[in-house]
Design a protein around this motif. Structure first.
Motif, PDB file in Angstrom:
ATOM      1  N   SER A 185       1.093  -1.431   0.342  1.00  0.00           N
ATOM      2  CA  SER A 185       0.024   0.047  -0.316  1.00  0.00           C
ATOM      3  C   SER A 185       1.018   0.862   0.218  1.00  0.00           C
ATOM      4  CB  SER A 185      -1.068   0.072   1.439  1.00  0.00           C
ATOM      5  OG  SER A 185       0.272   0.078   2.362  1.00  0.00           O
ATOM      6  N   ALA A 186       1.776   1.209   0.637  1.00  0.00           N
ATOM      7  CA  ALA A 186       3.016   2.560   0.976  1.00  0.00           C
ATOM      8  C   ALA A 186       2.149   3.464   1.472  1.00  0.00           C
ATOM      9  CB  ALA A 186       3.860   2.449  -0.771  1.00  0.00           C
ATOM     10  N   LEU A 187       1.344   3.227   2.325  1.00  0.00           N
ATOM     11  CA  LEU A 187       0.480   4.222   2.446  1.00  0.00           C
ATOM     12  C   LEU A 187       1.448   4.560   5.011  1.00  0.00           C
ATOM     13  CD1 LEU A 187      -3.057   3.913   1.784  1.00  0.00           C
ATOM     14  CD2 LEU A 187      -1.110   5.340   1.120  1.00  0.00           C
ATOM     15  N   ARG A 201      -8.799   5.839  -1.892  1.00  0.00           N
ATOM     16  CA  ARG A 201      -8.690   7.108  -2.804  1.00  0.00           C
ATOM     17  C   ARG A 201      -7.456   7.464  -2.027  1.00  0.00           C
ATOM     18  NH1 ARG A 201     -13.054   9.204  -4.172  1.00  0.00           N
ATOM     19  NH2 ARG A 201     -14.893   8.260  -3.787  1.00  0.00           N
ATOM     20  N   GLN A 202      -6.506   7.272  -1.008  1.00  0.00           N
ATOM     21  CA  GLN A 202      -5.074   7.654  -0.799  1.00  0.00           C
ATOM     22  C   GLN A 202      -4.624   7.236  -1.830  1.00  0.00           C
ATOM     23  OE1 GLN A 202      -5.055   9.824   1.228  1.00  0.00           O
ATOM     24  NE2 GLN A 202      -2.336   9.803   1.600  1.00  0.00           N
ATOM     25  N   MET A 203      -4.472   5.240  -1.857  1.00  0.00           N
ATOM     26  CA  MET A 203      -3.698   5.302  -2.807  1.00  0.00           C
ATOM     27  C   MET A 203      -2.962   5.613  -4.132  1.00  0.00           C
ATOM     28  SD  MET A 203      -3.377   1.336  -1.797  1.00  0.00           S
ATOM     29  CE  MET A 203      -1.853   1.138  -2.645  1.00  0.00           C
ATOM     30  N   ARG A 209      -1.501   9.020  -4.417  1.00  0.00           N
ATOM     31  CA  ARG A 209      -0.470   8.773  -4.270  1.00  0.00           C
ATOM     32  C   ARG A 209       0.264   8.736  -5.504  1.00  0.00           C
ATOM     33  NH1 ARG A 209       1.637   7.934   1.578  1.00  0.00           N
ATOM     34  NH2 ARG A 209       0.690   9.238   2.989  1.00  0.00           N
ATOM     35  N   GLY A 210      -0.648   8.327  -6.785  1.00  0.00           N
ATOM     36  CA  GLY A 210      -0.273   6.967  -7.882  1.00  0.00           C
ATOM     37  C   GLY A 210       0.077   6.149  -7.395  1.00  0.00           C
ATOM     38  N   GLN A 211      -0.173   5.730  -6.851  1.00  0.00           N
ATOM     39  CA  GLN A 211       0.098   4.071  -5.943  1.00  0.00           C
ATOM     40  C   GLN A 211      -0.452   2.627  -7.358  1.00  0.00           C
ATOM     41  OE1 GLN A 211       2.410   4.397  -4.335  1.00  0.00           O
ATOM     42  NE2 GLN A 211       2.202   2.552  -3.457  1.00  0.00           N
TER      43      GLN A 211
END
Length: 273
Positions: free
Chosen positions: A48-50, A66-68, A71-73
């Motif tokens: 997830s890299a969050l 939405r957060q991913m 961040r362009g994940q």
């Protein structure tokens, strides 16, 4: 005292659960009945890299997605990702077949959701990147092979000669357009798998070699002749002459190329008079 013992027991159970979740060999996440993230392992954290702080705040599945995207994940999410978000949430909230997610690191994750009796949702994300790369390599190889096959077909169909190839079991592998044209009255002879013995017997029976006194003997001799390597000339009804060249392939099969030399024979005979 009993309360303190119960607290220790609960803490031990939570620690044990955390160890079990951490040992799972794929990204794992558990969402409660309000769709909040309540458990995850380090693989999920990495994918997830969050960050642990955000994930530990019990965000909802929608907030995570939405957060991913922000961040362009997630690679396959379009610029206007609203429809994609709704689709992804729908996949998450109902039991569906596994679906794939492409993330920025180049990984491909297969997502599977399981709905538990208490309303929780267990999510697993298996890294299938290597499998997808292998599939892509196979697809590319098949595409190259198909292109090569098409080029070969175009090349042999452009020949003025008749060409046919048989495998080590004397079964037809391929033939060119001229072979199909010459044997247009016997279309079944152009089908892969047809043996050379069947081809010659069919031609003898169909009168291709003219009226024969001993057709079975002729067919047997012609089959043996066709399987021999080298150059030979064949006289056909109506004064037609063919020259056939048979060569063996490395795998034990053979390629036969023959051409109409009737005009050449006529000129040679005229000069000999």
């Amino acid at each position: 005292m009993a309360k303190k013992t119960t607290s220790k027991k609960t803490s031990a159970e939570l620690d044990m659960m955390a160890m079990v979740v951490e040992s799972i060999p794929y990204a794992y996440a558990l969402f409660d009945d309000k769709d909040r993230l309540v458990q995850f392992n380090s693989t999920y954290l990495k994918n997830s890299a969050l960050g642990r702080k955000f994930l530990s705040s019990q965000p909802t599945f929608e907030q995570i997605i939405r957060q991913m995207i922000k961040r362009g994940q997630i690679e396959q999410a379009p610029e206007n990702a609203e429809n994609w978000v709704k689709w992804h949430i729908a996949q998450h909230l109902k039991t569906t077949a596994p679906f794939e997610i492409f993330i920025r690191t180049g990984q491909v994750l297969r997502c599977s959701e399981k709905h538990l009796d208490n309303g929780y949702i267990s999510s697993r994300y298996e890294d299938i990147t290597e499998q997808k790369n292998q599939d892509r390599t196979v697809d590319e190889s098949e595409a190259h092979l198909e292109a090569a096959r098409n080029r070969l077909t175009e090349a042999i169909d452009g020949m003025s000669e008749v060409l046919v190839m048989y495998d080590a079991e004397d079964r037809l592998v391929l033939c060119n357009a001229n072979f199909r044209k010459v044997h247009k009255d016997f279309p079944e002879l152009s089908k892969p798998g047809t043996t050379i013995s069947h081809t010659i017997r069919t031609l003898v029976k169909g009168g291709y070699f003219g009226k024969l006194a001993h057709p079975k003997t002729f067919a047997k001799e012609r089959i043996a002749m066709a399987k021999k390597t080298g150059v030979r000339e064949v006289e056909l009804p109506g004064g037609k002459h063919d020259r056939a060249i048979t060569t063996k392939t490395r795998d034990g099969g053979m390629v036969i190329v023959w051409s109409d030399i009737s005009q050449f024979k006529k000129i040679s005979n005229d000069l000999a008079r």
